[in-house]
Design an enzyme around this catalytic site. Structure first.
Site, PDB file in Angstrom:
ATOM      1  N   ALA A   1       0.757  -1.344   0.034  1.00  0.00           N
ATOM      2  CA  ALA A   1       0.091  -0.077   0.203  1.00  0.00           C
ATOM      3  C   ALA A   1       0.779   1.106  -0.012  1.00  0.00           C
ATOM      4  O   ALA A   1       0.407   2.261   0.558  1.00  0.00           O
ATOM      5  CB  ALA A   1      -0.899   0.000   1.383  1.00  0.00           C
ATOM      6  N   ALA A   2       1.985   1.216  -0.703  1.00  0.00           N
ATOM      7  CA  ALA A   2       3.000   2.344  -0.423  1.00  0.00           C
ATOM      8  C   ALA A   2       3.018   3.121  -2.017  1.00  0.00           C
ATOM      9  O   ALA A   2       3.487   4.202  -1.857  1.00  0.00           O
ATOM     10  CB  ALA A   2       4.450   1.676  -0.522  1.00  0.00           C
ATOM     11  N   GLY A   3       2.260   2.721  -3.074  1.00  0.00           N
ATOM     12  CA  GLY A   3       2.358   3.386  -4.275  1.00  0.00           C
ATOM     13  C   GLY A   3       1.661   4.641  -4.161  1.00  0.00           C
ATOM     14  O   GLY A   3       0.825   4.924  -3.243  1.00  0.00           O
TER      15      GLY A   3
ATOM     16  N   ARG B   1      -2.470   7.519 -11.216  1.00  0.00           N
ATOM     17  CA  ARG B   1      -3.875   7.351 -12.010  1.00  0.00           C
ATOM     18  C   ARG B   1      -5.018   7.962 -11.339  1.00  0.00           C
ATOM     19  O   ARG B   1      -5.784   8.142 -12.171  1.00  0.00           O
ATOM     20  CB  ARG B   1      -3.820   5.875 -12.608  1.00  0.00           C
ATOM     21  CG  ARG B   1      -2.627   5.634 -13.620  1.00  0.00           C
ATOM     22  CD  ARG B   1      -2.665   4.225 -13.930  1.00  0.00           C
ATOM     23  NE  ARG B   1      -2.002   3.375 -12.755  1.00  0.00           N
ATOM     24  CZ  ARG B   1      -1.828   1.986 -13.023  1.00  0.00           C
ATOM     25  NH1 ARG B   1      -1.995   1.623 -13.763  1.00  0.00           N
ATOM     26  NH2 ARG B   1      -0.873   1.454 -12.256  1.00  0.00           N
TER      27      ARG B   1
ATOM     28  N   GLY C   1       8.747  -0.029  -7.059  1.00  0.00           N
ATOM     29  CA  GLY C   1       7.991  -1.243  -7.638  1.00  0.00           C
ATOM     30  C   GLY C   1       7.576  -2.180  -6.505  1.00  0.00           C
ATOM     31  O   GLY C   1       8.092  -2.015  -5.455  1.00  0.00           O
ATOM     32  N   THR C   2       6.717  -3.021  -7.057  1.00  0.00           N
ATOM     33  CA  THR C   2       6.323  -3.974  -6.172  1.00  0.00           C
ATOM     34  C   THR C   2       7.137  -5.126  -5.590  1.00  0.00           C
ATOM     35  O   THR C   2       6.914  -5.345  -4.180  1.00  0.00           O
ATOM     36  CB  THR C   2       5.034  -4.886  -6.945  1.00  0.00           C
ATOM     37  OG1 THR C   2       5.333  -5.168  -8.254  1.00  0.00           O
ATOM     38  CG2 THR C   2       3.758  -3.695  -7.115  1.00  0.00           C
TER      39      THR C   2
ATOM     40  N   ASN D   1     -32.754  31.145  17.967  1.00  0.00           N
ATOM     41  CA  ASN D   1     -31.638  30.442  18.898  1.00  0.00           C
ATOM     42  C   ASN D   1     -30.343  31.303  18.896  1.00  0.00           C
ATOM     43  O   ASN D   1     -29.296  31.097  19.688  1.00  0.00           O
ATOM     44  CB  ASN D   1     -31.372  29.223  18.493  1.00  0.00           C
ATOM     45  CG  ASN D   1     -30.797  28.852  17.196  1.00  0.00           C
ATOM     46  OD1 ASN D   1     -31.190  29.451  16.407  1.00  0.00           O
ATOM     47  ND2 ASN D   1     -29.947  28.003  17.031  1.00  0.00           N
TER      48      ASN D   1
HETATM   49  C1  UD1 Z   1       0.034  -4.739 -10.737  1.00  0.00           C
HETATM   50  C2  UD1 Z   1       0.687  -5.854 -11.368  1.00  0.00           C
HETATM   51  C3  UD1 Z   1       0.011  -6.401 -12.565  1.00  0.00           C
HETATM   52  C4  UD1 Z   1      -1.269  -6.820 -12.010  1.00  0.00           C
HETATM   53  C5  UD1 Z   1      -2.280  -5.979 -11.237  1.00  0.00           C
HETATM   54  C6  UD1 Z   1      -3.332  -6.302 -10.861  1.00  0.00           C
HETATM   55  C7  UD1 Z   1       3.152  -5.535 -10.904  1.00  0.00           C
HETATM   56  C8  UD1 Z   1       4.582  -5.299 -11.635  1.00  0.00           C
HETATM   57  N1  UD1 Z   1       2.250  -5.531 -11.729  1.00  0.00           N
HETATM   58  O1  UD1 Z   1       0.011  -3.876 -11.762  1.00  0.00           O
HETATM   59  O2  UD1 Z   1       0.722  -7.660 -13.062  1.00  0.00           O
HETATM   60  O3  UD1 Z   1      -2.080  -7.611 -12.993  1.00  0.00           O
HETATM   61  O4  UD1 Z   1      -1.228  -5.116 -10.307  1.00  0.00           O
HETATM   62  O5  UD1 Z   1      -3.937  -5.611 -10.101  1.00  0.00           O
HETATM   63  O6  UD1 Z   1       3.079  -6.188  -9.756  1.00  0.00           O
HETATM   64  N2  UD1 Z   1       3.193  -0.510  -4.697  1.00  0.00           N
HETATM   65  C9  UD1 Z   1       3.912  -0.254  -3.527  1.00  0.00           C
HETATM   66  N3  UD1 Z   1       5.065  -0.009  -3.968  1.00  0.00           N
HETATM   67  C10 UD1 Z   1       5.611   0.509  -5.219  1.00  0.00           C
HETATM   68  C11 UD1 Z   1       4.617   0.221  -6.123  1.00  0.00           C
HETATM   69  C12 UD1 Z   1       3.450  -0.139  -5.902  1.00  0.00           C
HETATM   70  O7  UD1 Z   1       3.672  -0.459  -2.516  1.00  0.00           O
HETATM   71  O8  UD1 Z   1       6.777   0.706  -5.216  1.00  0.00           O
HETATM   72  C13 UD1 Z   1       1.501  -0.912  -4.343  1.00  0.00           C
HETATM   73  C14 UD1 Z   1       0.646   0.029  -4.630  1.00  0.00           C
HETATM   74  O9  UD1 Z   1       0.197   0.797  -3.556  1.00  0.00           O
HETATM   75  C15 UD1 Z   1      -0.424  -1.049  -5.179  1.00  0.00           C
HETATM   76  C16 UD1 Z   1       0.248  -2.289  -5.481  1.00  0.00           C
HETATM   77  O10 UD1 Z   1       1.448  -2.248  -4.801  1.00  0.00           O
HETATM   78  O11 UD1 Z   1      -1.369  -1.127  -3.837  1.00  0.00           O
HETATM   79  C17 UD1 Z   1       0.150  -2.448  -6.894  1.00  0.00           C
HETATM   80  O12 UD1 Z   1       0.675  -1.370  -7.517  1.00  0.00           O
HETATM   81  P1  UD1 Z   1       0.255  -0.947  -9.031  1.00  0.00           P
HETATM   82  O13 UD1 Z   1       0.988   0.223  -9.309  1.00  0.00           O
HETATM   83  O14 UD1 Z   1      -1.171  -0.555  -8.751  1.00  0.00           O
HETATM   84  O15 UD1 Z   1       0.412  -2.084 -10.005  1.00  0.00           O
HETATM   85  P2  UD1 Z   1      -0.439  -2.210 -11.421  1.00  0.00           P
HETATM   86  O16 UD1 Z   1       0.141  -1.312 -12.550  1.00  0.00           O
HETATM   87  O17 UD1 Z   1      -2.000  -2.154 -11.073  1.00  0.00           O
HETATM   88 CA    CA Z   2      -3.080  -1.711  -9.353  1.00  0.00          CA
END
Ligand code: UD1
Ligand code: CA
Length: 473
Positions: A13-15, A19, A93-94, A401
């Site tokens: 939940a760091a992103g 969008r 990134g994730t 009042n």
């Molecule tokens: C991601 C997946 C994609 C998948 C989709 C499903 C990756 C690279 N891609 O894409 O394959 O189909 O979700 O919904 O994983 N986050 C962090 N730190 C970061 C980046 C993201 O904590 O540095 C968190 C975001 O807050 C979010 C989650 O990870 O809750 C997913 O990130 P997001 O950027 O939404 O990934 P998608 O582009 O949706």
């Molecule tokens: Ca997403």
């Protein structure tokens, strides 16, 4: 007692949620009155994990505060005990996000369940099925996939000719022919704890976004001969990722329908679920009818046998049994049994409307207690008042009042009758069974049983019209 399964949940939940085009952290956007991340927390918690680690970063303090104020408080102590936060200071990134939880996950065995905080429709039941399949298959890494006709920005699941999952390709990195793949990654994984960090260390950022993709662990695991298993879930809607506000509205519609369905199956008539907006956690008793275009928000409780709506908005309020509220707004107030409110009334915060009260057309009530069987009709304003039982408040009567600086209280005792268009200049008391003559401006107490009259006496000028005509001829 801590969790029952040898699994630790990690919620990303760091992103930044770029969008969403917002100043608010994405995972805090509300769905049916509750931050998105709380649904993910619920689903994870239902699996009874050892711990839940939430990775926070962008607006992380706000996420901690919201989760601590909301989710943790609404849960039993066990939830508080197993929840912790890990900071990802820079969002690379994730995969990088899961790395940020490394310390929190040190020395773990069993499995790590990874969830994205923006996938709020996931349920505990689905996670349990997924977990069972993962264990049954003795997989090293499992992921939930689904099929979409519009794979859009989802990562695509690439399988070999034998149908084995070999990798996930992100939408921005699709190669020739890969845009036709309809099987997508939901972002929910189970990984054996011992292999997770080994895989993560090998993730590189050589991709279109220059991010460390968690999805790359699928290819790495598969190349190392580890067993990767896909759990294909048919209902793609519950796996929806919320990246923008359109997806937010789609997710909310789906959730709204499921709330209405649950109520309907418990004995509430929801005339038109699609035009009924009921927040998560609102309770409604059986045999109540919810008419269209009704909003029930926040901590609202509705009793049995009521008719609520159409066109009604009730927030943080409680309504007793057999009451009717139609075309009206009720905020942070308590309404008893057999009460009628509306049409077109506004009950503002801190009001306490007791049993059998009638509040009629265009009445406004604020911070006021109204005793049983009292009637407040047509175009009234009652503010900061205490109204007894069996009081009748006539059309257009107003409690004055506010003196421009302070608010003052009006007291109307049991059985009093306030005539039409009376102004009651607060602080003032209207005694028991007293009358206030219509059109009076009352500035001092009307004693019990007295008539208060404060208006110019009427004079009639006999023959005035004829005389006037005579003059103008
Ligand atoms: C991601 C997946 C994609 C998948 C989709 C499903 C990756 C690279 N891609 O894409 O394959 O189909 O979700 O919904 O994983 N986050 C962090 N730190 C970061 C980046 C993201 O904590 O540095 C968190 C975001 O807050 C979010 C989650 O990870 O809750 C997913 O990130 P997001 O950027 O939404 O990934 P998608 O582009 O949706
Ligand atoms: Ca997403």
């Amino acid at each position: 007692m801590t969790g029952k399964l040898p699994v630790t949940a990690v919620i990303l939940a760091a992103g930044e949620g770029t969008r969403m085009k917002s100043n608010r952290a994405k995972v805090l956007f509300p769905l049916c009155g509750r931050p998105m991340i709380e649904y993910v927390l619920d689903a994870a918690f239902e699996l009874e994990p050892q711990r839940i680690v939430v990775v926070i970063g962008h607006k992380g303090d706000e996420v901690i505060e919201a989760v601590t104020d909301g989710w943790t408080r609404s849960k039993e102590e066990n939830a508080r005990k197993i929840l912790e936060f890990s900071w990802q200071r820079q969002q690379k990134g994730t995969a990088h996000a899961v790395m940020a939880a490394r310390d929190a996950l040190a020395g773990l065995d069993g499995d790590v369940l990874i969830l994205y905080g923006d996938t709020p429709l996931i349920t505990g039941d689905i996670l349990r099925e997924f977990y069972e399949a993962h264990r049954r298959n003795k997989a090293d890494l499992s992921l939930i996939t689904t099929f979409r006709d519009d794979p859009g920005s989802y990562g695509r699941v690439v399988r070999d000719s034998a149908g084995k999952v070999v990798k996930i390709v992100e939408a921005k990195d699709l190669g020739p022919g890969q845009e036709r793949i309809r099987e997508v990654n939901s972002g929910i994984y189970l990984v054996r704890a011992e292999v997770l960090f080994n895989l993560l260390e090998k993730v590189r950022d050589d991709n279109a976004k220059h991010e460390y993709y968690l999805t790359d662990i699928v290819e790495i695991a598969s190349a190392e001969g580890l067993f990767v298993s896909a759990f294909v879930f048919p209902d793609y809607e519950v796996l929806q990722g919320v990246n923008d506000r359109y997806a937010l509205s789609e997710a909310e519609s789906r959730l709204r329908l499921s709330i209405a369905k649950k109520l309907a199956l418990s004995g509430v008539t929801v005339r038109d679920p699609a035009s009924t907006y009921i927040d998560f956690g609102v309770t409604v008793g059986k045999d109540t009818v919810i008419e269209p275009f009704t909003f029930l928000r926040g901590a609202t409780r509705i009793g049995e046998g009521c008719v609520i709506g159409p066109y009604t908005d009730i927030r943080d309020s409680s309504i007793g049994d057999n009451s009717i509220v139609w075309f009206s707004v009720v905020e942070a107030s308590t309404i008893g049994n057999d009460v009628r409110v509306g049409p077109y009334s506004h009950i503002r915060p801190d009001s306490d409307v007791q049993d059998h009260v009638l509040i009629g057309n265009y009445a406004e009530v604020k911070n006021t207690k109204i005793g049983a069987y009292s009637k407040v009709h047509h175009h009234c304003y009652l503010g900061d008042s205490v109204i007894g039982k069996y009081v009748n408040v006539g059309a257009g009567a107003v409690t004055v009042n506010y003196d421009g600086i302070c608010k003052h209280q009006t007291t109307i005792e049991d059985g009093a009758f306030v005539g039409c268009n009376a102004n009651l200049i607060a602080p003032v008391r209207i005694g028991k069974d007293a009358y206030v003559a219509a059109g009076s401006t009352i500035t001092s107490e009307v004693p019990d049983g007295a008539l208060g009259i404060a208006r110019e006496r009427q004079t009639n000028k006999e023959g005035w019209v004829a005389k006037r005509k005579e003059k103008s001829r």
